[in-house]
Design an enzyme around this catalytic site. Structure first.
Site: not given
Length: 263
Positions: A116, A217
Site C-alpha cells: 500500500k 477505511s
C-alpha cells in the site's frame, strides 16, 4: 494543495531519487522478483469474512496510531487470526512505513501481501514485486486513466494482482480496465479525511461483477461488514481499528471470530 496532492508530489521526488540510487535492473535480481505471487483475489472469493488486515504505524489523520509496532509480530498475529490478506504501508514520510516492513512481512507470513503506497511510476511496481508483494494499490485520485492502464498492465506482466482504489463514480467509470483485479472503495475522503460507509454502498451497483469489491477505511464494527456484504463486497480493509490496540493480532482474531458467529 490538499494532503493527497502533497503526498503525490513528494512521491515523485522520492521515485526520481531511488531510480538513480537503485536501478530497476538491480531490483530484478532480488530473489522475490521471480517468486510466484499468492492470489488475494482467490482468497477473498473463498472467504466468508474477507478481512484484509493492515499494518501501519501512523497516518496524516492519526499521527500516532502505533509507532513502536513490530511488523513481524503484528503480521504473524494477523495470519493466525484468519485474515485473508495483509496490507503493508510502505510510505515513510506520511505513514511511518518502508519497504523493509514489506520484506519482513514476506518472510513472516504465507498470506498475500498488498503493497500500500502511492504508486505513480512503473519503477514502484518492479520494486513491489522484488520486495515480496503479491498485490499493488493504484489510487485513481492521483492517476490519469492512461497511467492506471499502464501501471496495471506492468503489474500483470510481473504476475502481480491489482487493487484499484476509487472514491466516486467519476473515478470509477474512467478507470475500469481488464488489467485490474479488484476495485476498492475508500470510505475516507483523502482530501478532507471525512469517513462515510455510504460511499461504498452508493458505488457498489456501479462496479461490474467481474471485479472483486473491497470496502476500505472506517470499518470498526462487524455489523458494518454484514451490511456491506449485502451490497456485494467480498473484502474489507481494516487498519487503524486493529493497530490502535496493544495486540493488533488479538484484536483481529476477536473481530474475525465475532464476524463468523454473526454470519
Amino acid at each position: 494543495m490538499n494532503i493527497l496532492d502533497k503526498i503525490a508530489a513528494r512521491k515523485r521526488e522520492e521515485v526520481a531519487f531511488l531510480k538513480e540510487e537503485v536501478p530497476a535492473e538491480s531490483l530484478q535480481l532480488l530473489p522475490h522478483f521471480s517468486r510466484k505471487c499468492i492470489s488475494l483475489k482467490e482468497n477473498l472469493k473463498n472467504s466468508s469474512t474477507g478481512i484484509i488486515a493492515e499494518f501501519k504505524r501512523r497516518s496524516p489523520s492519526h499521527p500516532e496510531i502505533n509507532l513502536k509496532a513490530d511488523v513481524a509480530t503484528v503480521t504473524a498475529g494477523y495470519e493466525a487470526a484468519g485474515a485473508s490478506g495483509i496490507s503493508v504501508l510502505t510510505d515513510e514520510e506520511f505513514f511511518g512505513g518502508n519497504l523493509d516492513d514489506l520484506a519482513i512481512a514476506r518472510e513472516t507470513v504465507k498470506l498475500p501481501l498488498l503493497r500500500k503506497d502511492f504508486m505513480i511510476d512503473e519503477y514502484q511496481v518492479i520494486e513491489a514485486k522484488a520486495m515480496g508483494a503479491d498485490v499493488i494499490l493504484l489510487i485513481a485520485a492521483i492517476l490519469k486513466p492512461e497511467e492506471i492502464k499502464k501501471l496495471s498492465k506492468k503489474a500483470k506482466d510481473l504476475g502481480l494482482e491489482v487493487l484499484l482504489e476509487v472514491h466516486n463514480e467519476e473515478e470509477l467509470k474512467n478507470a475500469i480496465f481488464d488489467s485490474v483485479d479488484m476495485i476498492g472503495v475508500n470510505n475516507r475522503n483523502l482530501k478532507t479525511f471525512e469517513v462515510d460507509l455510504q460511499t461504498s454502498k452508493d458505488l457498489a451497483e456501479e462496479i461490474p461483477d467481474s471485479f472483486i469489491k473491497i470496502s476500505e477505511s472506517g470499518i470498526s464494527e462487524t455489523s458494518a461488514i454484514t451490511e456491506l456484504q449485502k451490497s456485494g463486497f467480498k473484502g474489507f480493509l481494516i487498519g487503524g481499528n486493529f493497530m490502535k490496540t496493544q495486540d493488533p493480532g488479538k484484536s483481529a482474531s476477536e473481530f474475525i471470530q465475532k464476524l463468523k458467529t454473526e454470519a
